[in-house]
Design a protein around this motif. Structure first.
Motif, short mmCIF file in Angstrom:
data_model
loop_
_atom_site.label_atom_id
_atom_site.label_comp_id
_atom_site.label_asym_id
_atom_site.label_seq_id
_atom_site.Cartn_x
_atom_site.Cartn_y
_atom_site.Cartn_z
N GLU A 23 -7.70 3.38 -6.14
CA GLU A 23 -8.11 3.67 -4.76
C GLU A 23 -9.04 2.58 -4.27
O GLU A 23 -10.08 2.30 -4.88
CB GLU A 23 -8.80 5.03 -4.70
CG GLU A 23 -9.09 5.49 -3.29
CD GLU A 23 -9.64 6.90 -3.23
OE1 GLU A 23 -9.74 7.47 -2.13
OE2 GLU A 23 -10.00 7.44 -4.31
N GLU B 54 0.80 -1.22 0.00
CA GLU B 54 0.00 0.00 0.00
C GLU B 54 0.84 1.27 0.00
O GLU B 54 0.31 2.36 -0.23
CB GLU B 54 -0.96 0.01 1.19
CG GLU B 54 -0.30 -0.15 2.54
CD GLU B 54 -0.31 -1.59 3.01
OE1 GLU B 54 -0.35 -1.81 4.24
OE2 GLU B 54 -0.27 -2.50 2.15
N SER B 55 2.14 1.16 0.25
CA SER B 55 3.01 2.35 0.19
C SER B 55 3.74 2.45 -1.14
O SER B 55 4.48 3.41 -1.37
CB SER B 55 4.03 2.30 1.33
OG SER B 55 4.91 1.19 1.20
N LYS C 56 -6.95 3.38 0.79
CA LYS C 56 -5.61 3.06 0.31
C LYS C 56 -5.55 3.15 -1.20
O LYS C 56 -6.56 3.06 -1.90
CB LYS C 56 -5.21 1.64 0.75
CG LYS C 56 -5.21 1.41 2.25
CD LYS C 56 -4.90 -0.04 2.57
CE LYS C 56 -4.93 -0.29 4.07
NZ LYS C 56 -4.67 -1.72 4.39
#
Length: 220
Positions: free
Chosen positions: A197, A108-109, A201
């Motif tokens: 999206e 998610e990063s 997240k």
């Protein structure tokens, strides 16, 4: 005694027959409504192996191989070091030099990253944290942590094996891509990871899934 109007209450009623297909359709519509409406199932990423070429937008990437590399000890006080390497040939299609980078710790990063290794959003099996990875580029015999515009460099994703640790038979990577578009707060376009999206997240769209057999070791 006079019977009530409308006939005897003992008269059997004819059952109402509902076709099974109608029940099935009703159930499907009900479940769909419960889940928030009709949604398209996500497409499976393209499955690739050695020799495949991936158009990542910002990069054109050729999958070369995965192998065990042995770094020989320099003296009798040291020991040989063994690594699992994943090798790519990567061309930087942009106009600026960019870092080779490292894979994200969490998927998610990943969407905030704009480096090549940042697009390697999932790696299986998961190596221990003390194994790496160490990522570097080779071009004309020199080792670097940068990818220069218009140049194809060999990029190595490297994990160290412990003395008694056996390498995995296969290694799999989910690879994301980039697109040239404006930023959220800036009309000037830049390379951004393609992401969707999901709730609160942003998850990267998987461009390709690469699976490689890990070859026997060679000296570095």
């Amino acid at each position: 005694m006079t019977e009530p109007s409308g006939g005897s209450s003992d008269t059997p009623r004819r059952p109402v027959v509902v076709p099974a297909i109608a029940l099935t359709a009703f159930t499907a519509v009900g479940i769909t409504a419960l889940l928030g409406g009709l949604r398209e199932a996500p497409e499976e990423p393209e499955a690739l192996g050695p020799g495949a070429v991936i158009d990542q937008g910002q990069f054109t990437t050729k999958v070369v191989e995965s192998r065990v590399t042995v770094e020989r000890a320099q003296n009798r006080f040291e020991e040989d070091k063994r690594f699992v390497d994943v090798v790519f040939d990567v061309k930087n299609n942009g106009d600026e030099t960019v870092p080779v980078g490292v894979p994200p710790q969490k998927i998610e990063s990943a969407f905030t990253l704009a480096s090549f290794a940042g697009s390697l959003v999932k790696i299986d099996p998961v190596f221990p944290k003390d194994a790496g990875p160490y990522v570097f580029a080779r071009s004309k015999g020199d080792e670097s942590r940068q990818l220069h515009p218009g140049i194809t460099s060999q990029v190595v994703l490297r994990y160290r094996l412990k003395d008694t640790e056996q390498p995995p038979q296969k290694i799999s990577l989910d690879v994301a891509a980039f697109e040239w578009e404006p930023d959220f707060n800036n009309v000037t376009p830049r390379w951004k990871m393609v992401a969707t999206e999901v709730g609160d997240k942003w998850l990267p769209d998987i461009k390709a899934r690469v699976t490689l057999s890990v070859k026997e070791g060679d000296a570095a």
